[in-house]
Motif scaffolding. Sequence first.
Motif, short mmCIF file in Angstrom:
data_model
loop_
_atom_site.label_atom_id
_atom_site.label_comp_id
_atom_site.label_asym_id
_atom_site.label_seq_id
_atom_site.Cartn_x
_atom_site.Cartn_y
_atom_site.Cartn_z
N PRO A 77 0.74 -1.25 -0.11
CA PRO A 77 -0.03 -0.24 0.14
C PRO A 77 0.80 1.40 0.03
CG PRO A 77 -0.92 -1.57 1.69
CD PRO A 77 0.40 -2.38 1.02
N ALA A 78 2.15 1.18 0.55
CA ALA A 78 2.97 2.63 0.55
C ALA A 78 3.37 2.81 -0.72
CB ALA A 78 4.08 1.96 1.53
N ILE A 92 -10.70 7.03 2.80
CA ILE A 92 -9.57 7.59 3.35
C ILE A 92 -8.79 7.15 4.46
CG2 ILE A 92 -8.12 9.98 3.93
CD1 ILE A 92 -10.28 11.29 2.14
N ALA A 93 -9.64 6.95 5.49
CA ALA A 93 -9.23 6.30 6.68
C ALA A 93 -8.93 4.86 6.48
CB ALA A 93 -10.37 6.61 7.75
N ARG A 94 -9.67 3.86 5.78
CA ARG A 94 -9.18 2.77 5.51
C ARG A 94 -7.97 2.52 4.89
NH1 ARG A 94 -13.88 -0.49 3.04
NH2 ARG A 94 -12.07 -2.00 2.78
N GLN A 95 -7.79 3.56 3.73
CA GLN A 95 -6.56 3.74 3.03
C GLN A 95 -5.33 3.86 3.78
OE1 GLN A 95 -7.35 5.76 -0.77
NE2 GLN A 95 -9.15 4.82 -0.94
N PHE A 96 -5.54 4.71 4.61
CA PHE A 96 -4.41 5.29 5.48
C PHE A 96 -4.03 4.42 6.19
CE2 PHE A 96 -2.60 7.84 8.93
CZ PHE A 96 -1.55 8.62 8.27
N VAL A 100 -1.51 3.30 2.88
CA VAL A 100 -1.52 4.30 1.82
C VAL A 100 -1.00 5.76 2.40
CG1 VAL A 100 -2.55 5.54 -0.15
CG2 VAL A 100 -3.23 3.14 0.47
N ARG A 101 -0.16 6.28 1.81
CA ARG A 101 0.39 7.45 2.43
C ARG A 101 0.38 8.77 1.28
NH1 ARG A 101 -0.95 5.60 6.09
NH2 ARG A 101 0.66 4.94 7.97
N CYS A 102 -0.12 8.63 0.09
CA CYS A 102 0.00 9.55 -1.01
C CYS A 102 -1.53 9.89 -1.78
CB CYS A 102 1.08 9.30 -1.87
SG CYS A 102 1.54 10.50 -2.98
N PHE A 103 -2.00 10.93 -1.67
CA PHE A 103 -3.49 11.38 -1.70
C PHE A 103 -3.62 12.39 -2.67
CE2 PHE A 103 -3.46 9.00 2.06
CZ PHE A 103 -4.34 8.09 2.13
N VAL A 116 -8.09 15.10 8.89
CA VAL A 116 -8.35 14.26 10.00
C VAL A 116 -8.17 12.88 9.73
CG1 VAL A 116 -10.58 13.65 11.17
CG2 VAL A 116 -10.21 15.82 10.54
N ALA A 117 -8.57 12.24 8.62
CA ALA A 117 -8.70 10.77 8.36
C ALA A 117 -7.02 10.33 8.02
CB ALA A 117 -9.52 10.58 7.16
N ALA A 118 -6.35 11.07 7.47
CA ALA A 118 -5.01 10.80 7.12
C ALA A 118 -3.78 11.87 7.43
CB ALA A 118 -4.79 10.35 5.47
N PRO A 119 -3.66 12.01 8.87
CA PRO A 119 -2.85 13.19 9.39
C PRO A 119 -1.35 12.79 8.94
CG PRO A 119 -3.59 11.50 11.10
CD PRO A 119 -4.35 11.39 9.84
#
Length: 379
Positions: A77-78, A92-96, A100-103, A116-119
């Motif tokens: 996922p990274a 977003i929260a599930r992916q983070f 996952v780190r790139c949106f 909030v979901a991927a600080p």
Amino acid sequence: MDRPYGFPPAPELVIDLDKVAASYRALATGLPGVNVHFAMKCNPHPEILALLHALGCRFEIASAAELDALVAVGADPALVLSSNPVKPAAHIARQFAAGVRCFAFDSESELDKLAVAAPGAAVFVRLAAHQIRSGVPSEGKFGVGVDAAAALMLAARGRGLVPCGAAFHVGSQMLLPHAWRAPLRAVGALMYKLAAEDVFLQMVNLGGGFPARYAGKTPTLAEYWATIDAGLQDLPYRVAAVCEPGRALVAEAGRLRATVIGTAERGGRRWAHLDVGAFNGLMESLETGNQLRFPVSDSRGSATRDRFHLTGPTCDSQDTIMFDVELSADLRTGDEVYLECAGAYTTVYASRFNGFDVPVVRCVTGVAIETSDDAAYCG
């Protein structure tokens, strides 16, 4: 070839995995130094994902469910790009949480969700691409201008996110290599603006749009790379480059086998009704106004030819694939029609509208599609 009634239970999409591998290698070689991320939306079949992962391909997703499919084949996922500019907060929260780190984003509202979901996540802004009509028009929904993008990247920094890159998409099945020229200039302008605020990009996302070879002439990959490389060289400083191809990797690997369920002559035009149409496998026929031309042949293979309108099985008059297709003049009920270059955006768009079957998918390797009747079904 006369066949009795009692046709196969569904049309069949045969995917040649060797061709998928060849397409990936050609693209990775033809775009040197560019990391390839498969846009899995166009064909997320598990065997395709597993093959591309084994070859070193990376991936691009639009949802948490797509990420789940990648994790199932061992993808990291990274290394996945979450490129949908507007995402449900829960996705977003599930992916983070999965790594996952790139949106992607293109609005303040999306930044609020990401903060909030991927600080602390890295984010890349979607730029609006210069409007050049592609073979399958798809742009206009996302993207902002350079000034707005600069403001959004500074806002991202203010929310504790890492402004890392810029993205654009020139449109699907783009047959004009120069379409990448203006968007790359916009990226350069954005980089200059952000540098003045001590923000420096790390990545430019070239999007997808690289074409597959349907009927008609297609530019060479070298022509695309000449424009892209020149644009990258003109940026104010070096950044990593990625791309997100979809159909360029899988379209040419697919052959869709359809059965003629009836023929008719109406108003001096001959019609061939197939067991697959726009609603259960070939939605791009409607999206392109029937301009996308799949190479077509038939099982009868007669020397005498005639022109047919190819249409689907439903009672909807819009359910038509292509007009004026040359096929055997004696084509009849029970014959098969083969649509090549059908590996992208077929089964993913398919529905059971009117109760008709969607194509069954069969993956083959090491054999020609024409002689693959004994190959095992995948999935």
